[in-house]
Design an enzyme around this catalytic site. Structure first.
Site, PDB file in Angstrom:
ATOM      1  N   CYS A 169      -3.545  10.731   1.493  1.00 33.70           N
ATOM      2  CA  CYS A 169      -2.844   9.466   1.236  1.00 33.70           C
ATOM      3  C   CYS A 169      -1.447   9.696   0.678  1.00 33.70           C
ATOM      4  O   CYS A 169      -0.446   9.394   1.317  1.00 33.70           O
ATOM      5  CB  CYS A 169      -3.635   8.628   0.236  1.00 33.70           C
ATOM      6  SG  CYS A 169      -5.360   8.470   0.674  1.00 33.70           S
ATOM      7  N   LYS A 204       0.839  -1.214   0.000  1.00 35.90           N
ATOM      8  CA  LYS A 204       0.000   0.000   0.000  1.00 35.90           C
ATOM      9  C   LYS A 204       0.870   1.260   0.000  1.00 35.90           C
ATOM     10  O   LYS A 204       0.628   2.205  -0.758  1.00 35.90           O
ATOM     11  CB  LYS A 204      -0.930  -0.016   1.216  1.00 35.90           C
ATOM     12  CG  LYS A 204      -1.670   1.284   1.491  1.00 35.90           C
ATOM     13  CD  LYS A 204      -2.646   1.645   0.388  1.00 35.90           C
ATOM     14  CE  LYS A 204      -3.181   3.057   0.550  1.00 35.90           C
ATOM     15  NZ  LYS A 204      -4.424   3.160   1.231  1.00 35.90           N
TER      16      LYS A 204
HETATM   17  N1  SAJ Z   1      -1.578  14.981  -8.866  1.00 33.82           N
HETATM   18  C1  SAJ Z   1      -0.692  15.741  -9.647  1.00 33.82           C
HETATM   19  N2  SAJ Z   1      -0.331  15.273 -10.868  1.00 33.82           N
HETATM   20  C2  SAJ Z   1      -0.814  14.091 -11.357  1.00 33.82           C
HETATM   21  C3  SAJ Z   1      -1.681  13.312 -10.574  1.00 33.82           C
HETATM   22  C4  SAJ Z   1      -2.065  13.790  -9.319  1.00 33.82           C
HETATM   23  O1  SAJ Z   1      -0.249  16.820  -9.233  1.00 33.82           O
HETATM   24  O2  SAJ Z   1      -0.439  13.745 -12.481  1.00 33.82           O
HETATM   25  C5  SAJ Z   1      -1.962  15.444  -7.522  1.00 33.82           C
HETATM   26  C6  SAJ Z   1      -3.464  15.678  -7.356  1.00 33.82           C
HETATM   27  O3  SAJ Z   1      -3.840  16.935  -7.816  1.00 33.82           O
HETATM   28  C7  SAJ Z   1      -3.614  15.510  -5.849  1.00 33.82           C
HETATM   29  C8  SAJ Z   1      -2.598  14.426  -5.507  1.00 33.82           C
HETATM   30  O4  SAJ Z   1      -1.674  14.425  -6.597  1.00 33.82           O
HETATM   31  O5  SAJ Z   1      -3.257  16.707  -5.185  1.00 33.82           O
HETATM   32  C9  SAJ Z   1      -3.162  13.043  -5.268  1.00 33.82           C
HETATM   33  O6  SAJ Z   1      -4.206  12.745  -6.176  1.00 33.82           O
HETATM   34  P1  SAJ Z   1      -4.434  11.274  -6.802  1.00 33.82           P
HETATM   35  O7  SAJ Z   1      -5.652  11.306  -7.630  1.00 33.82           O
HETATM   36  O8  SAJ Z   1      -3.184  10.837  -7.467  1.00 33.82           O
HETATM   37  O9  SAJ Z   1      -4.629  10.312  -5.534  1.00 33.82           O
HETATM   38  P2  SAJ Z   1      -5.598  10.293  -4.213  1.00 33.82           P
HETATM   39  O10 SAJ Z   1      -4.788  10.810  -3.067  1.00 33.82           O
HETATM   40  O11 SAJ Z   1      -6.918  10.912  -4.469  1.00 33.82           O
HETATM   41  O12 SAJ Z   1      -5.836   8.704  -4.010  1.00 33.82           O
HETATM   42  C10 SAJ Z   1      -4.719   7.823  -3.874  1.00 33.82           C
HETATM   43  C11 SAJ Z   1      -4.888   6.705  -4.899  1.00 33.82           C
HETATM   44  N3  SAJ Z   1      -3.633   5.970  -5.019  1.00 33.82           N
HETATM   45  C12 SAJ Z   1      -3.026   5.782  -6.203  1.00 33.82           C
HETATM   46  O13 SAJ Z   1      -3.454   6.204  -7.249  1.00 33.82           O
HETATM   47  C13 SAJ Z   1      -1.744   5.012  -6.164  1.00 33.82           C
HETATM   48  C14 SAJ Z   1      -6.064   5.810  -4.447  1.00 33.82           C
HETATM   49  O14 SAJ Z   1      -6.180   4.691  -5.298  1.00 33.82           O
HETATM   50  C15 SAJ Z   1      -5.828   5.327  -3.008  1.00 33.82           C
HETATM   51  O15 SAJ Z   1      -6.950   4.571  -2.566  1.00 33.82           O
HETATM   52  C16 SAJ Z   1      -5.697   6.520  -2.103  1.00 33.82           C
HETATM   53  O16 SAJ Z   1      -4.598   7.327  -2.564  1.00 33.82           O
HETATM   54  C17 SAJ Z   1      -5.427   6.006  -0.677  1.00 33.82           C
HETATM   55  O17 SAJ Z   1      -6.411   5.785   0.075  1.00 33.82           O
HETATM   56  O18 SAJ Z   1      -4.272   5.755  -0.345  1.00 33.82           O
END
Ligand code: SAJ
Length: 413
Positions: A267, A213
């Site tokens: 996360c 995880k």
């Molecule tokens: N972000 C960027 N650039 C990108 C992608 C995301 O700047 O290319 C930023 C987003 O704007 C945000 C952050 O990263 O601020 C996180 O967003 P996210 O959509 O990547 O992830 P979370 O935090 O909403 O959810 C994550 C997910 N994990 C993965 O994709 C590996 C989700 O599947 C998990 O269930 C969750 O964390 C968790 O509970 O850990």
């Protein structure tokens, strides 16, 4: 041995409640526990205490059918699912006090043959600690770290991977990693998840499950940090980073993520620290990625300050506050950090816009800021700072901003 007639879910938050409701909907009797009495009362009245699509209908149904009930005390059950928070302490350690409290609340009602599963995202070794905390209270029972396959109680870790907004379907459709403290522990946990999970379940040991995880979220953090570092380098060379990434991604084996104002949410901005904390000498890239992403709000503010210097009276419309697009969640949001920092730097007047946010976070309200309508803000501002790529911002009329200074941190315009 492998039949679970009654399951206790400890912690009825964003993960625990949807999980409890989905199991209850499959006909399993669920006794949920939360230390917050208001949460317990709300659930017993058939109402979830937070918004999640379709959860209200499901909770009402399973409470009315008697399959889900909540209490502030942990009740005896065949299996216990622990879904409590594991936040970050200021010093970079995970705060395991909620896991310990859950273990100590479960221990008195444990019986031989019970299964305890930790779902909370946890540093490596936490599942073993949970077993030890329970064992200290119940010397009359044996635990996996004492008796291995012969233990009275089985213990496993199965990290939640649910995306807020899609939890109900993801409880059923997400692949699961199931790590047992012994093989039997893993097999019993597998048979429990099989009640609801319709896709692949991978069985392993507890430590691998814990690390898997953390790895998923650190992988994403490192890749976002790469994109963010590129954006800083491109600014120096006067190159459009979005165009650059589009070009590079034409290569069949390159897939660069999107730069932004930083990484938020509860996360990805948190979990990599658990890896760093457990192996500070070795987790070099993972630590640096966290630092790069955490520095991004300041990078954005410096850019805005530099551009606003040419204006006699800068008025900055900050578009978006949430941690990512199209959610209402403000936890660890880099957009909030940007607004706070801009206020601190006194770059100009700040107008804050977010159609998905009803109330400003306390830290911003204390500065005398208030939410402004999009039209008013864009009309008054001479600097447009796009912080979140909400759908509503993607489709704006470009004519409205064509004569203004635009800082687009998400590359949507
Ligand atoms: N972000 C960027 N650039 C990108 C992608 C995301 O700047 O290319 C930023 C987003 O704007 C945000 C952050 O990263 O601020 C996180 O967003 P996210 O959509 O990547 O992830 P979370 O935090 O909403 O959810 C994550 C997910 N994990 C993965 O994709 C590996 C989700 O599947 C998990 O269930 C969750 O964390 C968790 O509970 O850990």
């Amino acid at each position: 041995m492998n039949t679970f007639e009654k399951i206790s879910v400890v912690g009825l938050g964003h993960i625990g409640l949807p999980t409890a409701a989905v199991f209850a909907n499959k006909g399993v009797k669920i006794v949920g526990t939360d230390k917050n009495e208001a949460v317990v009362d709300s659930i017993n009245a058939g109402k979830p205490h937070f918004y999640e699509p379709n959860l209200d209908v499901l909770v009402r149904r399973v409470v009315e059918s008697g399959k889900l009930s909540a209490s502030t005390a942990v009740m005896p059950a065949d299996a216990f699912l622990v879904a409590v928070p594991t936040p970050l302490c200021g010093d970079g350690h995970a705060d395991l006090s909620y896991v310990q409290a859950a273990a100590e609340a479960i221990a008195p009602v444990l019986e031989a043959g019970n299964l305890v599963i930790l779902e909370s995202t946890s540093p490596v070794g936490t599942t073993e600690k949970m077993a030890q905390w329970m064992a200290a209270i119940r010397p009359d029972l044996s635990f996996p770290h004492q008796k291995g396959e012969m233990s009275d109680v089985n213990i496993a870790h199965c990290p939640e991977r649910l995306l807020p907004g899609r939890t109900i379907e993801e409880v059923v459709n997400n692949a699961r990693v199931i790590g047992g403290m012994t093989r039997k522990c893993a097999q019993r946990a597998l048979s429990l998840y099989r009640i609801v999970v319709q896709t692949e379940c991978k069985v392993t040991n507890a430590r691998t499950a814990e690390m898997s995880k953390l790895t998923e979220n650190a992988y994403r953090d490192v890749n976002i940090a790469f994109a963010n570092e590129l954006s800083v380098i491109c600014d120096r060379h006067n190159i459009n980073v979005w165009e650059l990434i589009q070009m590079a991604n034409l290569h069949p084996r390159v897939d660069i993520l999107s730069p932004g104002p930083g990484v938020g949410g509860h996360c990805i901005a948190v979990d990599p620290w658990f890896i760093v904390d457990g192996a500070p000498e070795d987790a070099k890239i993972i630590r640096m990625a966290r630092e790069i992403n955490d520095a991004m709000p300041k990078v954005v503010c410096n850019k805005v300050a530099q551009q606003a210097m040419s204006l006699a009276k800068p008025v900055i419309a900050c578009l978006g506050l949430t941690y990512k697009a199209d959610v209402d969640d403000l936890r660890e949001s880099p957009a909030v950090d940007v607004v706070l920092e801009l206020a601190d730097m006194a770059v100009g007047e700040l107008l804050v816009v977010d159609p998905l946010v009803q109330q400003l976070p306390q830290s911003l309200a204390e500065l005398g800021l208030s939410l402004t309508d999009f039209d008013v803000a864009v009309d008054r501002a001479n600097v447009i700072l796009l912080l979140v790529d909400h759908g509503a911002f993607k489709s704006i009329d470009r004519e409205l901003i064509k004569d203004k200074i635009v800082v687009d941190t998400r590359g949507i315009w």
